[in-house]
Design an enzyme around this catalytic site. Sequence first.
Site, PDB file in Angstrom:
ATOM      1  N   HIS A 157     -13.116  -2.107   6.540  1.00 49.07           N
ATOM      2  CA  HIS A 157     -11.815  -2.335   6.427  1.00 49.07           C
ATOM      3  C   HIS A 157     -10.921  -2.037   7.606  1.00 49.07           C
ATOM      4  CE1 HIS A 157      -7.917  -2.107   3.535  1.00 49.07           C
ATOM      5  NE2 HIS A 157      -7.764  -2.529   4.811  1.00 49.07           N
ATOM      6  N   HIS A 170      -2.172   3.083   9.084  1.00 49.36           N
ATOM      7  CA  HIS A 170      -3.436   2.265   8.834  1.00 49.36           C
ATOM      8  C   HIS A 170      -3.515   1.085   9.775  1.00 49.36           C
ATOM      9  CE1 HIS A 170      -6.296  -0.257   6.857  1.00 49.36           C
ATOM     10  NE2 HIS A 170      -5.409  -0.861   6.410  1.00 49.36           N
ATOM     11  N   GLU A 207       0.927  -1.215  -0.003  1.00 51.43           N
ATOM     12  CA  GLU A 207       0.040   0.055  -0.090  1.00 51.43           C
ATOM     13  C   GLU A 207       0.916   1.261   0.063  1.00 51.43           C
ATOM     14  OE1 GLU A 207      -2.775  -0.401   3.268  1.00 51.43           O
ATOM     15  OE2 GLU A 207      -4.228  -1.880   2.115  1.00 51.43           O
ATOM     16  N   HIS A 254      -6.739  -1.548  12.135  1.00 49.93           N
ATOM     17  CA  HIS A 254      -8.040  -2.350  12.019  1.00 49.93           C
ATOM     18  C   HIS A 254      -8.589  -2.132  13.280  1.00 49.93           C
ATOM     19  CE1 HIS A 254      -5.969  -4.482   8.460  1.00 49.93           C
ATOM     20  NE2 HIS A 254      -6.560  -3.615   8.096  1.00 49.93           N
TER      21      HIS A 254
END
Length: 269
Positions: free
Chosen positions: A214, A142, A119, A144
């Site tokens: 996500h 990033h 990513e 979760h």
Amino acid sequence: MKSILEQRPALTQEIEKIAEVAGYLWQNGWAERNGGNITVNVTELVDDEIRQMPPISDAIPIGVTLPELKNTYFYCKGTGKRMRDLARKPMTNGSIIRILDDCASYVIIADEPVMPTSELPSHLTVHAQLIATGSNYRATVHTHPIELVAMSHNREMLGKDVLTNLLWSMIPETKAFCPLGLGIVPYELPGSNTLAQATLHQLEDYDVVLWEKHGVFAKGIDVMDAFDQIDVLSKSAKIYVNARAMGFMPEGMSQEQMQEMSRAFNLPK
């Protein structure tokens, strides 16, 4: 082999901060297997010796051309690497890269040829925008967070600022420490350019963005700042979920109470 961190206390401190946050992501249950990414602009911590360091990889295409990133340097979590391992050994589970003059490729310079996250184009696109706008933000994270991802499965919560106001209302600290709220990006293929562009758009107004079904993407002055904003939003989500599990809808702070906070603490919203 000599580490790039040797006799560089400022760079070492930055990498140690990244490792600390990686540990928090794992401990919170937000980073299963190799889930999540961290990318930090370390250009300001680079000296002339680092600029002359030979690459330890061939030139690798980014996939996009980003003129703002010419000759910048980033620490990147490695592809397939686990946050729990990065927390213990950040320089064997991530690497430092140099963006080349063409602004479309990079080389790895230290410590090992660990390929960055898949990513990376999305992260670098955000960093390019931060530089272009003169932002002092240097980190992107990033991850979760369980309750926030769960809430993204409720279509009614995905309207503009619906979740922002709900989460702000759960505890005063959330509005104080995440004063821009939570942007929303409808589901897109992970790692896709469409996801990157939608995230960029939301980051014009928010510091943290929820990717439907996500995870979240946050920017911050440093990696701890980005983590802190996710953390306070997650706390509010936990309060909401726990109240619902106890069988009632939490009342939350009123709009008048939140507006009073904005005035008292000079908040932007």
